[in-house]
Design a protein around this motif. Structure first.
Motif, PDB file in Angstrom:
ATOM      1  N   PHE A  37      -5.138   7.183   1.614  1.00 31.80           N
ATOM      2  CA  PHE A  37      -4.814   6.020   0.784  1.00 31.80           C
ATOM      3  C   PHE A  37      -4.556   6.460  -0.650  1.00 31.80           C
ATOM      4  O   PHE A  37      -5.289   7.272  -1.217  1.00 31.80           O
ATOM      5  N   LEU A  48       4.087   7.281   2.734  1.00 31.55           N
ATOM      6  CA  LEU A  48       4.303   6.073   3.515  1.00 31.55           C
ATOM      7  C   LEU A  48       3.934   4.848   2.693  1.00 31.55           C
ATOM      8  O   LEU A  48       2.926   4.840   1.993  1.00 31.55           O
ATOM      9  N   TYR A  70       0.842  -1.196   0.000  1.00 26.75           N
ATOM     10  CA  TYR A  70       0.000   0.000   0.000  1.00 26.75           C
ATOM     11  C   TYR A  70       0.886   1.258   0.000  1.00 26.75           C
ATOM     12  O   TYR A  70       1.949   1.258   0.619  1.00 26.75           O
ATOM     13  N   TYR A  78       0.443   5.383   1.048  1.00 25.32           N
ATOM     14  CA  TYR A  78      -0.378   6.408   1.679  1.00 25.32           C
ATOM     15  C   TYR A  78       0.372   7.726   1.603  1.00 25.32           C
ATOM     16  O   TYR A  78       1.604   7.764   1.522  1.00 25.32           O
ATOM     17  N   GLN A  99       0.756  11.314   3.789  1.00 24.60           N
ATOM     18  CA  GLN A  99       0.488  11.959   5.074  1.00 24.60           C
ATOM     19  C   GLN A  99       0.785  13.440   4.942  1.00 24.60           C
ATOM     20  O   GLN A  99       1.944  13.841   4.890  1.00 24.60           O
ATOM     21  N   PHE A 124       4.294  -0.548   8.380  1.00 23.47           N
ATOM     22  CA  PHE A 124       4.654   0.683   7.681  1.00 23.47           C
ATOM     23  C   PHE A 124       6.151   0.925   7.674  1.00 23.47           C
ATOM     24  O   PHE A 124       6.858   0.623   8.642  1.00 23.47           O
ATOM     25  N   GLY A 125       6.618   1.517   6.580  1.00 20.16           N
ATOM     26  CA  GLY A 125       7.970   2.045   6.538  1.00 20.16           C
ATOM     27  C   GLY A 125       8.024   3.403   7.206  1.00 20.16           C
ATOM     28  O   GLY A 125       6.998   3.951   7.618  1.00 20.16           O
ATOM     29  N   TYR A 173      -3.021   0.393  -3.997  1.00 20.09           N
ATOM     30  CA  TYR A 173      -2.893  -0.919  -3.353  1.00 20.09           C
ATOM     31  C   TYR A 173      -2.534  -1.955  -4.416  1.00 20.09           C
ATOM     32  O   TYR A 173      -3.145  -2.000  -5.485  1.00 20.09           O
ATOM     33  N   GLY A 232      -4.057  13.783   8.303  1.00 21.14           N
ATOM     34  CA  GLY A 232      -4.041  12.346   8.487  1.00 21.14           C
ATOM     35  C   GLY A 232      -3.427  11.636   7.308  1.00 21.14           C
ATOM     36  O   GLY A 232      -2.687  12.212   6.517  1.00 21.14           O
ATOM     37  N   LEU A 233      -3.747  10.378   7.185  1.00 23.54           N
ATOM     38  CA  LEU A 233      -3.186   9.551   6.134  1.00 23.54           C
ATOM     39  C   LEU A 233      -4.227   9.289   5.069  1.00 23.54           C
ATOM     40  O   LEU A 233      -5.362   8.935   5.366  1.00 23.54           O
ATOM     41  N   GLN A 285      -1.073  -4.045   8.826  1.00 25.56           N
ATOM     42  CA  GLN A 285      -0.216  -3.399   7.849  1.00 25.56           C
ATOM     43  C   GLN A 285       1.032  -2.890   8.557  1.00 25.56           C
ATOM     44  O   GLN A 285       0.943  -2.228   9.582  1.00 25.56           O
TER      45      GLN A 285
END
Lengths: 114, 115
Positions: free
Chosen positions: B45, B91, B33, B35, B37, B106-107, B48, B42-43, B104
């Protein structure tokens, strides 16, 4: 459509005090609920999740959250915070079926004061 | 690898330039995924990938954004003709299979600054 509201953008609290970070969601269907934490310059890390069953969910680092269906809330709590808990906290929802997309709140910045 | 790796960690570019952001997911994770930010928002999408299925691009904000995933592993997010409003942290996350129950991972993200 689902949405998530985190009303408090910032929460300052003194070390060893309790804290509650609020999360309310809007959905016409049941959802899975998550809390993630983001420490400075790091990615998001899962704190806890509610999928089903007991409405009180315990997570890592002493955090817990309670799912309240009637109030559509999933508030995060910790009885005694530490300086190291200073971070940004995100609430997220996802419907159980047919999707994988998190709907995130805008985040709450927790600042723990000495 | 042990976690999701993103590079570069920071990218400063001039308006109008193209940028490429890279994501290495956790080995064995079939779902990936992206995202965005943005400050105070917020985050969001973006896109995917799941195995060999067609990606869900429904979150991409404009046709200047594209992403690919080669060999079911590494993914690249490309932003063409960058604009100042593209400045954000991007992200990447991966999960084992891509269901709603999946966690999920996250990096640390790529912070993009468009001057």
């Amino acid at each position: 459509a689902q949405s998530v509201t985190q009303l408090d953008s910032q929460v300052p609290v003194f070390e060893e005090a309790p804290v509650e970070l609020r999360c309310n969601y809007s959905s016409s269907v049941s959802v899975y609920l998550f809390w993630y934490v983001q420490y400075p310059n790091q990615g998001l890390q899962l704190l806890l999740k509610y999928l089903s069953g007991s409405t009180l969910v315990k997570g890592i680092n002493g955090f817990e959250a309670e799912f309240n269906k009637s109030q559509t809330s999933f508030h995060l709590r910790k009885p005694s915070v530490h300086i190291s808990d200073t971070a940004e906290y995100f609430c997220a929802v996802i419907p159980p079926s047919g999707t994988y997309k998190y709907i995130f709140g805008t985040g709450t910045r927790l600042k723990v004061l000495a | 690898g042990a976690g999701v790796s993103q590079s570069p960690s920071n990218k400063v570019t001039e308006k109008g330039k193209d940028v490429e952001l890279r994501c290495d997911p956790i080995s064995g994770h079939t779902a990936l995924y992206w995202y965005r930010q943005s400050l105070g928002q917020g985050l969001e999408f973006l896109i995917y990938f799941q195995g060999n299925s067609a990606p869900d691009k429904s979150g991409l904000p404009s046709d200047r954004f594209s992403a690919e995933r080669t060999g079911g592993s590494v993914s690249t997010l490309t932003i063409q003709r960058t604009q100042q409003e593209d400045s954000a942290v991007y992200l990447c996350a991966s999960s084992l299979v891509g269901t709603g129950k999946d966690i999920q991972y996250f990096g640390a993200g790529t912070r993009l600054s468009v001057l």
